[in-house]
Design an enzyme around this catalytic site. Structure first.
Site, PDB file in Angstrom:
ATOM      1  N   ARG A   1      -4.483  -5.140   6.515  1.00 30.06           N
ATOM      2  CA  ARG A   1      -5.616  -4.293   6.890  1.00 30.06           C
ATOM      3  C   ARG A   1      -6.830  -5.125   7.286  1.00 30.06           C
ATOM      4  NH1 ARG A   1      -7.123  -0.973   2.237  1.00 30.06           N
ATOM      5  NH2 ARG A   1      -5.848  -2.339   0.937  1.00 30.06           N
TER       6      ARG A   1
ATOM      7  N   ASP B   1      -7.258   1.437   7.264  1.00 28.01           N
ATOM      8  CA  ASP B   1      -5.956   1.980   7.660  1.00 28.01           C
ATOM      9  C   ASP B   1      -6.131   3.434   8.076  1.00 28.01           C
ATOM     10  OD1 ASP B   1      -6.141   3.470   5.326  1.00 28.01           O
ATOM     11  OD2 ASP B   1      -4.593   2.357   4.256  1.00 28.01           O
TER      12      ASP B   1
ATOM     13  N   ASP C   1       0.840  -1.195   0.000  1.00 29.26           N
ATOM     14  CA  ASP C   1       0.000   0.000   0.000  1.00 29.26           C
ATOM     15  C   ASP C   1       0.877   1.247   0.000  1.00 29.26           C
ATOM     16  OD1 ASP C   1      -2.336  -1.479   0.057  1.00 29.26           O
ATOM     17  OD2 ASP C   1      -2.512  -1.415   2.243  1.00 29.26           O
TER      18      ASP C   1
ATOM     19  N   TYR D   1       5.483  -9.191   8.168  1.00 29.00           N
ATOM     20  CA  TYR D   1       5.064  -7.814   8.365  1.00 29.00           C
ATOM     21  C   TYR D   1       5.154  -7.431   9.842  1.00 29.00           C
ATOM     22  CZ  TYR D   1       2.995  -8.438   3.724  1.00 29.00           C
ATOM     23  OH  TYR D   1       2.800  -8.700   2.391  1.00 29.00           O
TER      24      TYR D   1
END
Length: 305
Positions: free
Chosen positions: A181, A89, A47, A75
């Site tokens: 997300r 987000d 993103d 992550y």
């Protein structure tokens, strides 16, 4: 006659530590320009506000992208508890709030339900296609869509830190197609408090680690210089999860023409996917069948590429 693509015939990988505020495609385009490469692509979108590993494939390395995309990724991310947003987000509009704040114990207990083979619904603002159109385009027009759940393998999901009552820092290792997300959104629902991603950083993707990445600012600073070339990693790193076999000289010639070629291998099963090399240079990827490799991808590398 089609237009010839301009640029150098270079093949390999450049691991970029992507900064926040740029799309993955913008990074790829800058890398392609900076290296004057004739072809480039990336192995897994980040993103725009996410940072970390963006592995950019150049030239013939683009043929190995699917194998990196399929690999596990890690992550490190922070979620904001008590708020749900329309994008899941921090860039989105807050659409739900809660005064409830889970304990560390509650979070750790809830995380167990997100490990293993799970079903995950992508965010409304995502690149998945709904009736041939990207979901984010329809979401921008205010449309609420039914997006089908998709399978995801999560190897691990742990609580790293609790900076304060409103935030939790997590680390996740997952397979292809994972939306961090969505993890934050669904975790917030399970905990009864709503949540969204506040910060997200990809630590590694398959064989590529952020520690070996080059900062985007350095890509710009070293553009069109031999110093930037020195950061290139070999094409075969994109094949790290596949076994290697060795082609005979005659077999390599046949493989380069797209035909089955003889290879020397041990311990491989019939039908297993592998890649063949000759004198240390990748020749092809394909299926091993009784002493031959049946190629699905052939590498047309120039000397020294």
């Amino acid at each position: 006659m089609g237009r010839r693509r301009k640029g150098r015939d270079i093949s390999g990988w450049l691991v970029v530590d992507k900064p926040a505020g740029l799309t993955s495609n913008a990074v790829v385009n800058k890398v392609r320009w900076a290296l004057d490469a004739n072809k480039a692509g990336h192995a897994g979108t980040l993103d725009p506000e996410a940072t970390g590993v963006l592995a950019v494939a150049l030239g013939e390395a683009t043929k190995t992208v699917p194998f990196v995309t399929d690999a596990l990724k890690a992550y490190d991310f922070v979620i904001r508890l008590g708020q749900g947003t329309n994008t899941d987000d921090a860039e989105g509009e807050v659409i739900a709030t809660s005064d409830a704040r889970p304990s560390d114990h509650d979070i750790k207990e809830a995380l167990q339900g997100f490990v293993g083979d799970i079903e995950q619904v992508p965010p409304q603002f995502s690149a998945v296609k709904i009736d041939g159109e990207r979901a984010y385009k329809r979401a921008r027009d205010g449309e609420a869509m039914e997006i089908a759940a998709r399978p995801l393998f999560v190897e691990s999901l742990i609580l790293l830190d609790r900076p304060d009552a409103d935030h939790a820092r997590l680390e996740m290792v997952c397979g292809k197609g994972g939306y961090v997300r969505s993890i934050a959104r669904d975790l917030g629902r399970v905990l009864g408090c709503h949540a969204h991603v506040d910060h997200l950083r990809r630590l590694w993707s398959g064989p590529f680690d952020v520690a070996e990445g080059i900062a985007f600012a350095e890509v710009e600073r070293l553009a069109r210089t031999p110093e930037l070339d020195a950061y290139l990693l070999p094409l075969e790193l994109g094949l790290a999860d596949l076994p290697e076999v060795h082609a005979t000289a005659e077999g390599a010639t046949r493989l380069r023409h797209g035909n089955p070629g003889m290879v020397i291998a041990s311990g491989l099963e019939y039908g297993e996917t592998c890649w063949a090399s000759l004198n240390g240079q990748p020749v092809a990827v394909g299926t091993f069948r009784g002493g031959e490799l049946h190629p699905s991808r052939v590498f047309n590398l120039t000397e020294g590429a």
